[in-house]
Design a protein around this motif. Sequence first.
Motif, PDB file in Angstrom:
ATOM      1  N   ILE A 101      -6.815  -8.987  -6.030  1.00  0.00           N
ATOM      2  CA  ILE A 101      -7.188  -7.623  -6.388  1.00  0.00           C
ATOM      3  C   ILE A 101      -6.946  -6.724  -5.183  1.00  0.00           C
ATOM      4  CG2 ILE A 101      -9.069  -6.143  -7.203  1.00  0.00           C
ATOM      5  CD1 ILE A 101      -8.282  -8.308  -9.204  1.00  0.00           C
ATOM      6  N   LYS A 102      -6.136  -5.691  -5.345  1.00  0.00           N
ATOM      7  CA  LYS A 102      -5.852  -4.778  -4.238  1.00  0.00           C
ATOM      8  C   LYS A 102      -7.137  -4.133  -3.734  1.00  0.00           C
ATOM      9  CE  LYS A 102      -1.146  -3.700  -5.524  1.00  0.00           C
ATOM     10  NZ  LYS A 102      -0.176  -2.684  -5.854  1.00  0.00           N
ATOM     11  N   PHE A 103      -7.150  -3.791  -2.449  1.00  0.00           N
ATOM     12  CA  PHE A 103      -8.348  -3.226  -1.832  1.00  0.00           C
ATOM     13  C   PHE A 103      -8.786  -1.932  -2.501  1.00  0.00           C
ATOM     14  CE2 PHE A 103      -6.732  -5.747   1.869  1.00  0.00           C
ATOM     15  CZ  PHE A 103      -7.805  -6.615   1.949  1.00  0.00           C
ATOM     16  N   ASP A 104      -7.848  -1.138  -3.000  1.00  0.00           N
ATOM     17  CA  ASP A 104      -8.206   0.152  -3.589  1.00  0.00           C
ATOM     18  C   ASP A 104      -8.477   0.072  -5.097  1.00  0.00           C
ATOM     19  OD1 ASP A 104      -5.612  -0.290  -4.396  1.00  0.00           O
ATOM     20  OD2 ASP A 104      -4.858   1.674  -3.770  1.00  0.00           O
ATOM     21  N   THR A 105      -8.518  -1.137  -5.660  1.00  0.00           N
ATOM     22  CA  THR A 105      -8.811  -1.317  -7.081  1.00  0.00           C
ATOM     23  C   THR A 105     -10.247  -0.887  -7.359  1.00  0.00           C
ATOM     24  OG1 THR A 105      -7.278  -3.169  -7.233  1.00  0.00           O
ATOM     25  CG2 THR A 105      -8.950  -3.019  -8.942  1.00  0.00           C
ATOM     26  N   ASP A 106     -10.442  -0.272  -8.517  1.00  0.00           N
ATOM     27  CA  ASP A 106     -11.776   0.177  -8.914  1.00  0.00           C
ATOM     28  C   ASP A 106     -12.555  -1.006  -9.501  1.00  0.00           C
ATOM     29  OD1 ASP A 106     -13.854   1.988  -9.353  1.00  0.00           O
ATOM     30  OD2 ASP A 106     -13.150   2.448 -11.375  1.00  0.00           O
ATOM     31  N   PHE A 107     -13.631  -1.402  -8.833  1.00  0.00           N
ATOM     32  CA  PHE A 107     -14.511  -2.455  -9.332  1.00  0.00           C
ATOM     33  C   PHE A 107     -15.905  -2.213  -8.760  1.00  0.00           C
ATOM     34  CE2 PHE A 107     -12.364  -4.187  -5.580  1.00  0.00           C
ATOM     35  CZ  PHE A 107     -13.432  -4.551  -4.787  1.00  0.00           C
ATOM     36  N   ASP A 108     -16.893  -2.824  -9.394  1.00  0.00           N
ATOM     37  CA  ASP A 108     -18.278  -2.685  -8.928  1.00  0.00           C
ATOM     38  C   ASP A 108     -18.613  -3.835  -7.986  1.00  0.00           C
ATOM     39  OD1 ASP A 108     -18.772  -0.427 -10.519  1.00  0.00           O
ATOM     40  OD2 ASP A 108     -19.226  -1.693 -12.256  1.00  0.00           O
ATOM     41  N   VAL A 109     -19.364  -3.513  -6.955  1.00  0.00           N
ATOM     42  CA  VAL A 109     -19.848  -4.531  -6.027  1.00  0.00           C
ATOM     43  C   VAL A 109     -21.255  -4.901  -6.470  1.00  0.00           C
ATOM     44  CG1 VAL A 109     -20.424  -5.068  -3.636  1.00  0.00           C
ATOM     45  CG2 VAL A 109     -18.457  -3.597  -4.152  1.00  0.00           C
TER      46      VAL A 109
END
Length: 179
Positions: free
Chosen positions: A41-49
């Motif tokens: 997953i690319k660093f700038d991908t939108d995901f929740d931590v």
Amino acid sequence: MNSILGIGSRVRHAAFGDGVVINLKSTGYTVTFIEHGTKIIKFDTDFDVVEAVELDNDLVSLFDVEHTLTKVLQKWLDVTEVVPLGDKWKGGKLILKPGRHDLAAKEIPIDTFFHKIVMTRDRLRVLEQRINASNLNDEEKINIQQYITKVYGSLTSFNLLFKNSEQYFVGEKSTAEAV
């Protein structure tokens, strides 16, 4: 997200669901997802931590090495980043037509012209770095930097040629823009 997650961080991705960061690569996180297996997953991908684990300071990842090496090379070797020309300009020509009818027009491929613009920008960046690293006092550095900023501002007319807005020339910002 501004900081890099450490190995063991739990994330939730819109398409892949819940997962755990198992490695960091130069291209992004290696995440093992419960239902979709291992993905990068690319660093700038939108995901929740879901749960962040601090990056281990003693751990030297390939990302860290590549990031540091890239900065050093750009700073000292006058390395030019790859800057793509806007798609609508590819294969185009710049035609310089003199005001006098007895002179011929000059055609220049836009790709060639654009490359010269990018080289000008890169050389201005190197000049900035050299000024900042020089033995000039702070006041002299600021005075010279103001001229460089004005040159960037003069070159903003060429921003329409760039494919990516983050690579545009940026001159002085007005107070309205800074808000």
